[in-house]
Structures are given as C-alpha cells and as structure tokens.
Write an enzyme that holds these catalytic residues in place. Structure first.
Site, mmCIF file in Angstrom:
data_model
loop_
_atom_site.group_PDB
_atom_site.id
_atom_site.type_symbol
_atom_site.label_atom_id
_atom_site.label_comp_id
_atom_site.label_asym_id
_atom_site.label_seq_id
_atom_site.Cartn_x
_atom_site.Cartn_y
_atom_site.Cartn_z
ATOM 1 N N SER A 7 2.552 -6.183 7.446
ATOM 2 C CA SER A 7 1.498 -5.356 6.847
ATOM 3 C C SER A 7 0.422 -6.284 6.332
ATOM 4 O O SER A 7 0.695 -7.151 5.491
ATOM 5 C CB SER A 7 2.069 -4.536 5.692
ATOM 6 O OG SER A 7 1.027 -4.221 4.782
ATOM 7 N N HIS A 32 0.894 -3.808 11.146
ATOM 8 C CA HIS A 32 0.908 -2.579 10.344
ATOM 9 C C HIS A 32 -0.344 -2.548 9.455
ATOM 10 O O HIS A 32 -0.619 -3.514 8.739
ATOM 11 C CB HIS A 32 2.178 -2.570 9.491
ATOM 12 C CG HIS A 32 2.383 -1.348 8.658
ATOM 13 N ND1 HIS A 32 2.988 -0.204 9.151
ATOM 14 C CD2 HIS A 32 2.070 -1.079 7.359
ATOM 15 C CE1 HIS A 32 3.058 0.708 8.185
ATOM 16 N NE2 HIS A 32 2.497 0.199 7.090
ATOM 17 N N ASP A 34 -2.411 -0.484 6.485
ATOM 18 C CA ASP A 34 -2.254 0.505 5.416
ATOM 19 C C ASP A 34 -3.609 1.069 5.006
ATOM 20 O O ASP A 34 -4.426 0.370 4.411
ATOM 21 C CB ASP A 34 -1.561 -0.153 4.219
ATOM 22 C CG ASP A 34 -0.097 -0.429 4.518
ATOM 23 O OD1 ASP A 34 0.610 0.527 4.876
ATOM 24 O OD2 ASP A 34 0.326 -1.596 4.418
ATOM 25 N N MET A 36 -5.675 3.529 2.757
ATOM 26 C CA MET A 36 -5.544 4.240 1.466
ATOM 27 C C MET A 36 -6.917 4.687 0.990
ATOM 28 O O MET A 36 -7.899 3.952 1.123
ATOM 29 C CB MET A 36 -4.927 3.316 0.422
ATOM 30 C CG MET A 36 -3.609 2.697 0.854
ATOM 31 S SD MET A 36 -2.869 1.779 -0.491
ATOM 32 C CE MET A 36 -1.537 0.942 0.374
ATOM 33 N N HIS A 65 -0.848 3.372 9.291
ATOM 34 C CA HIS A 65 -0.155 4.192 8.297
ATOM 35 C C HIS A 65 -1.208 4.840 7.395
ATOM 36 O O HIS A 65 -1.821 4.172 6.570
ATOM 37 C CB HIS A 65 0.789 3.266 7.507
ATOM 38 C CG HIS A 65 1.517 3.910 6.376
ATOM 39 N ND1 HIS A 65 2.175 3.185 5.412
ATOM 40 C CD2 HIS A 65 1.702 5.209 6.044
ATOM 41 C CE1 HIS A 65 2.735 4.000 4.540
ATOM 42 N NE2 HIS A 65 2.448 5.246 4.892
ATOM 43 N N MET A 67 -2.441 6.813 4.440
ATOM 44 C CA MET A 67 -2.111 7.324 3.097
ATOM 45 C C MET A 67 -3.385 7.934 2.555
ATOM 46 O O MET A 67 -4.001 7.443 1.609
ATOM 47 C CB MET A 67 -1.599 6.170 2.213
ATOM 48 C CG MET A 67 -0.175 5.745 2.575
ATOM 49 S SD MET A 67 0.219 4.087 1.977
ATOM 50 C CE MET A 67 -0.465 3.116 3.312
ATOM 51 N N MET A 136 9.602 5.466 3.436
ATOM 52 C CA MET A 136 8.935 4.688 2.389
ATOM 53 C C MET A 136 10.001 4.248 1.392
ATOM 54 O O MET A 136 10.673 5.079 0.777
ATOM 55 C CB MET A 136 7.881 5.532 1.673
ATOM 56 C CG MET A 136 6.620 5.804 2.478
ATOM 57 S SD MET A 136 5.830 4.343 3.173
ATOM 58 C CE MET A 136 5.457 3.388 1.696
ATOM 59 N N ASP A 174 9.384 0.715 5.051
ATOM 60 C CA ASP A 174 8.159 0.113 4.515
ATOM 61 C C ASP A 174 8.219 0.033 2.997
ATOM 62 O O ASP A 174 8.288 1.055 2.314
ATOM 63 C CB ASP A 174 6.980 1.010 4.966
ATOM 64 C CG ASP A 174 5.616 0.467 4.572
ATOM 65 O OD1 ASP A 174 5.546 -0.614 3.969
ATOM 66 O OD2 ASP A 174 4.622 1.138 4.885
HETATM 67 C C1 DX5 Z 1 2.723 0.422 0.563
HETATM 68 C C2 DX5 Z 1 2.395 0.060 1.995
HETATM 69 C C3 DX5 Z 1 3.204 -1.040 2.550
HETATM 70 C C4 DX5 Z 1 3.099 -2.333 1.824
HETATM 71 C C5 DX5 Z 1 4.348 -3.126 2.076
HETATM 72 O O1 DX5 Z 1 2.047 1.589 0.236
HETATM 73 O O2 DX5 Z 1 2.596 1.188 2.831
HETATM 74 O O3 DX5 Z 1 2.956 -1.223 3.936
HETATM 75 O O4 DX5 Z 1 1.985 -3.076 2.170
HETATM 76 O O5 DX5 Z 1 4.213 -4.293 1.364
HETATM 77 P P1 DX5 Z 1 5.431 -5.110 0.763
HETATM 78 O O6 DX5 Z 1 6.201 -5.633 1.925
HETATM 79 O O7 DX5 Z 1 4.718 -6.172 -0.006
HETATM 80 O O8 DX5 Z 1 6.231 -4.182 -0.091
HETATM 81 ZN ZN ZN Z 2 2.567 0.939 5.102
#
Ligand code: DX5
Ligand code: ZN
Length: 218
Positions: A7, A32, A34, A36, A65, A67, A136, A174
């Site tokens: 990620s 990956h 993220d 947000m 992903h 969010m 998650m 994740d």
């Molecule tokens: C959290 C994200 C993850 C996050 C994982 O909301 O969806 O992908 O970046 O990071 P680590 O491995 O640092 O927990």
């Molecule tokens: Zn993620």
C-alpha cells in the site's frame, strides 16, 4: 502462491515512481492504492490523477481500494485512470449489485470490503459475483495501525464459505500486516496481503518485501 500488495499510503510521495520500482524489485505482485475522501473516513489521500501517474510507472495490477462516500460516481474515473481491480465498501454502496455490475462492465475486477465491526453476513448475497473480498483488519483511514486479532475468524469464515459453495473470490487482508501477522492471516486463508508501514518504513524496501515473502515460504 500468496500475493503481496504494498500500500503506497506510507510511501514517500516526493519520489513515488522510485518507491514503486523498489517494491517491484522486491517482488511485489500488486500495487494497493488507498483512496480516502475525508468523509467516509476521516483522512484525505489521493484521487484518480495519482492512480494515473502510478499506471505510467508500473505494469503491476493496480488494486484500488475506495474509502469514499458515493463510490458509484467515481468508478468511471478510476477505471479510466488505470485501475485493474476496484474494491468498494458495503457501507458506502447501498445498491451493491448495481455497483459491482458497473465495475465489471468497465472491464475491472470486482472487490468488496467492510469495516471491522460490520457483520460478514451482509456480504452473502453478492459473494458469487465478486473476484475479491477484502477483510479490513483495522478501521479504515490510516496506515500504521495495530492488527485486530478477530480478523482471523473473519478470514476463516470467508474461506469456509468459499469451500462450501465453490466460490471463486480471493481473500485479501488490509491493516497491520507485518512479518508477524502475515503468517497468521495466511494460515487462516488469506491469498493477498496489503502491507503499508511494514514495507515503506524500512530503509531497504526491496529487502522488506523479500523478508515477508521468505517468512511465508520458510
Ligand atoms: C487503511 C488502508 C490500508 C493501510 C495499510 O485504511 O486501507 O491499506 O494503508 O497500512 P498498514 O500496513 O500500515 O496497516
Ligand atoms: Zn487499503
């Protein structure tokens, strides 16, 4: 063979291209991303422009992903930016069937996910439709959080439903995955590991990816 999906949330964005090359060098399978929006989750990260930039520097599959609230409005944008797989939160998609159909029609693989406190049974009506289910193992929003141990039961449950009904989805996990939790989630049935901090906080990024791989093989 278990897939490793770094990620980039914890990457150094001032040299993102190099950071991606480093995880590729270490043998990463997917990237990956993220997304947000400061609304569905309390943090704001990146949008389609950055996905497009990442698309230009790697051939690895881009695992996006979402969010974000109202994810349906943005599926086209992420598809056009180069996403190979788009994962949506059930909490943000009231018309899940239609959302998954849209993702598939665009030619992307479909993923669904849910927050740690959302009951898994909410997924049951669409499990036969999806390419991937993401568990998650932290509350979404930030990298570097602690793994929630109860996630192991959720992975096992998904794995047993898959066996029982001959479903085809991959199980991805994740949040809080590192050299210690990785073998536990794989033993529970995970196929794809999203890893942020445990890779990008290391000085030698390729070695960090390899160390996790070796731990899983060894
Ligand atoms: C959290 C994200 C993850 C996050 C994982 O909301 O969806 O992908 O970046 O990071 P680590 O491995 O640092 O927990
Ligand atoms: Zn993620």
């Amino acid at each position: 063979m278990v897939k490793i999906a770094p990620s980039i949330l914890n990457a150094d964005f001032s040299c993102l291209g190099e950071q991606i090359r480093s995880v590729e060098q270490g043998g990463a399978d997917w990237i990956h991303l993220d997304i947000m929006d400061g609304h569905f989750v309390p943090n704001i990260t990146i949008g389609p422009m950055v996905v497009q930039a990442v698309r230009r520097v790697t051939r690895l599959p881009l695992d996006v992903h979402l969010m974000i609230s109202d994810a349906d409005r943005y599926i086209d944008d992420f598809h056009q930016a180069g996403a190979d797989l788009i994962t949506v939160h059930v909490e943000a998609c009231p018309h899940l069937w239609r959302t998954l159909e849209t993702i598939r029609e665009r030619g992307c693989k479909t993923g669904i996910t849910l927050n740690p406190a959302t009951p898994l049974t909410v997924l049951q009506p669409v499990l036969h439709l999806v390419d991937l289910v993401l568990i998650m193992s932290v509350e979404p929003g930030f990298g570097g959080q602690k793994f929630i141990p109860d996630s192991l039961h959720r992975i096992k449950q998904l794995s047993s439903w898959r066996r029982e009904h001959k479903y085809k989805y991959l199980i991805e996990v994740d949040g809080g995955i590192d050299i210690n939790t990785a073998p536990q989630v794989v033993a529970a049935g995970a196929d794809v590991l999203v890893i942020g901090k445990a890779i990008f906080s290391q000085a030698d990024i390729p070695a960090a990816v390899q160390a996790i791989r070796n731990k899983l093989i060894g």
